[in-house]
Write an enzyme that holds these catalytic residues in place. Structure first.
Site, short mmCIF file in Angstrom:
data_model
loop_
_atom_site.label_atom_id
_atom_site.label_comp_id
_atom_site.label_asym_id
_atom_site.label_seq_id
_atom_site.Cartn_x
_atom_site.Cartn_y
_atom_site.Cartn_z
N PRO A 150 43.38 50.16 46.60
CA PRO A 150 42.52 49.22 45.94
C PRO A 150 43.13 47.74 46.42
O PRO A 150 44.32 47.29 46.43
CB PRO A 150 42.98 49.26 44.42
CG PRO A 150 44.12 50.05 44.55
CD PRO A 150 44.22 51.11 45.62
N VAL A 203 42.04 43.49 45.91
CA VAL A 203 41.06 42.29 45.03
C VAL A 203 40.52 41.81 46.28
O VAL A 203 40.92 41.44 47.25
CB VAL A 203 42.05 41.41 44.62
CG1 VAL A 203 41.13 40.19 43.89
CG2 VAL A 203 42.66 42.00 43.27
N CYS A 237 50.12 46.13 39.44
CA CYS A 237 50.01 44.88 40.37
C CYS A 237 51.38 44.04 39.78
O CYS A 237 51.53 43.76 38.41
CB CYS A 237 48.75 44.19 39.54
SG CYS A 237 48.71 42.51 40.17
N LYS A 288 48.11 54.14 39.31
CA LYS A 288 49.09 53.90 40.37
C LYS A 288 50.07 52.92 39.79
O LYS A 288 49.72 51.96 39.17
CB LYS A 288 48.10 52.95 41.35
CG LYS A 288 48.55 52.50 42.60
CD LYS A 288 47.62 51.84 43.74
CE LYS A 288 48.15 51.56 45.01
NZ LYS A 288 49.29 50.67 44.76
N ASN A 344 54.35 50.92 53.80
CA ASN A 344 54.94 51.25 54.86
C ASN A 344 53.73 51.90 56.00
O ASN A 344 54.32 52.40 57.12
CB ASN A 344 56.14 52.29 55.06
CG ASN A 344 57.40 51.39 54.26
OD1 ASN A 344 57.44 50.57 53.90
ND2 ASN A 344 58.39 52.35 54.07
N GLU A 396 46.95 46.36 53.47
CA GLU A 396 46.79 45.35 54.55
C GLU A 396 46.55 45.71 55.74
O GLU A 396 45.87 45.13 56.59
CB GLU A 396 48.38 44.79 54.37
CG GLU A 396 48.47 44.12 53.14
CD GLU A 396 47.57 42.78 52.74
OE1 GLU A 396 47.13 42.12 53.91
OE2 GLU A 396 47.44 42.52 51.60
#
Length: 399
Positions: free
Chosen positions: A100, A102, A183, A222, A285, A308
């Site tokens: 997930p 944003v 978060c 999560k 990682n 990412e």
């Protein structure tokens, strides 16, 4: 090969009905949530507009509220765990999962990643209260389609009733309703959700139990780890006992926010996997497919999440060493024409996917930044410019 903008296709998109909803936020982009909330009543920024018009479709009707134990909530621990494992097997036990993010794991990007090896995906984090209360937020921040499965829809929340109200609006079109307990950003501290509920474990337990005993789909969570391993294991076991059917573990603590400087602890994830019987997926990682294989072997996890790295290379799970990012951008733009999203999401993805090209040709990036109002025509032409510049660079190197 050069591309031009195609005529927008009619969406096969499921919009959620008008009732409470909650906003999400998983990556380090704190400003995106504020920007989203500001745009709910008035569009003051052109990037908050949808990239094209949508054709409204009737949202699924929520099933009647269940007051007694539903399929996934049960006082029989053995039966509950077996249901969780059986359900995971029926889904095909997906190992390669889009995390997930944003404003970044929206429908067109999820579909793009699925085309290149992703076997499941999370929605962006959605704010349960806003999701329940604001129809515009629902329709713009979450859409899905028949190809978008298996799908986790993630909410942040701190109130069980509000979370259930939001969750019941999506359970008909997802495979898990996920609770964001990881978060670490300041906005989560202010809103009293995400990783800041780690100090309020009874609240977390009540959130999980409320969904497990009232939804027809399983609840997943999560989390981040505690500094002390035993605290992490106790936390994970509490979630399993409360009715969590799948646990995603980010191997960093709440204070370890910089994923580029601080490596996630695969040892902690392995310990959680060994302590639980429900499926456990690992987060942290994952840069390329070698990392995927190493993580699965080290942790014994049932799958891995990537965030990412997928933003820079949506074809990561395909195992491609080099993929022409320009082609991926074109494919993404075509998906956005079919499944409209706000321009701010498109702008963000284009910057991420073309980051290497922009470093070589910064003037093209500057031209993009000057555009207060984006269009598909401009973006397709920009990709064509990069193709021409790439050819010129190759020619120069051959002289």
């Amino acid at each position: 090969m050069k591309f031009k903008s195609s005529i927008t296709n009619i969406l096969f998109t499921k919009h959620l009905s008008s009732t409470p909803l909650n906003t999400s936020l998983m990556s380090n982009n704190i400003s995106t949530l504020t920007q989203t909330l500001t745009s709910l009543t008035t569009v003051t920024n052109s990037d908050d507009r949808l990239c094209s018009e949508t054709t409204e479709t009737a949202p699924p009707s929520p099933p009647p509220l269940i007051t007694e134990c539903s399929f996934f909530g049960s006082s029989d621990r053995e039966a509950r765990i077996e249901k969780a494992l059986s359900y995971w097997r029926k889904l095909g036990q997906p190992k390669l999962i889009v995390a997930p993010m944003v404003d970044n794991s929206e429908l067109p990007f999820r579909i793009l990643c699925r085309r290149y090896g992703a076997e499941a995906a999370y929605s962006p984090m959605l704010h349960s209260r806003i999701f329940s209360e604001n129809a515009k937020y629902r329709s713009q921040e979450f859409t899905t389609c028949k190809e978008d499965r298996p799908l986790f829809v993630q909410f942040c929340a701190n109130d069980p009733e509000t979370l259930l109200e939001a969750a019941r609006r999506v359970e008909a079109c997802c495979d898990y309703v996920d609770i964001n307990l990881g978060c670490p950003q300041r906005i989560a501290r202010r809103g009293n959700y995400g990783a800041f509920l780690m100090d309020k474990l009874p609240v977390i337990k009540s959130l999980v139990e409320k969904l497990a005993y009232n939804l027809h789909v399983p609840v997943s969570c999560k989390i981040r780890i505690f500094p002390d391993l035993q605290d992490t294991l106790n936390y994970a076991k509490m979630l399993e006992d409360a009715g969590c059917s799948l646990l995603a573990v980010h191997g960093r603590t709440r204070d370890e926010k910089d994923g580029k400087k601080i490596r996630a602890s695969w040892d902690a994830i392995r310990a959680v996997k060994h302590a639980l019987r429900i499926p456990v997926v690992a987060n942290g990682n994952i840069r390329h497919m070698d990392d995927v294989n190493d993580c699965l072997e080290h942790t014994g996890a049932d799958g891995v999440l990537s965030a990412e790295s997928l933003l820079e290379n949506p074809a990561l799970f395909a195992g491609f060493g080099t993929v022409d990012q320009r082609d991926l951008v074109v494919e993404y733009l075509q998906l956005c024409e079919k499944y409209p999203v706000p321009w701010r999401m498109i702008r963000s993805h284009v910057h991420k996917m073309l980051g290497e090209w922009f470093r070589v040709h910064p003037h093209v990036r500057e031209d993009l930044n000057k555009q207060s109002k984006l269009s598909f025509e401009f973006l397709y032409e920009m990709v064509n410019r990069l193709r021409d510049l790439g050819e010129e660079t190759v020619s120069e190197n051959c002289i």
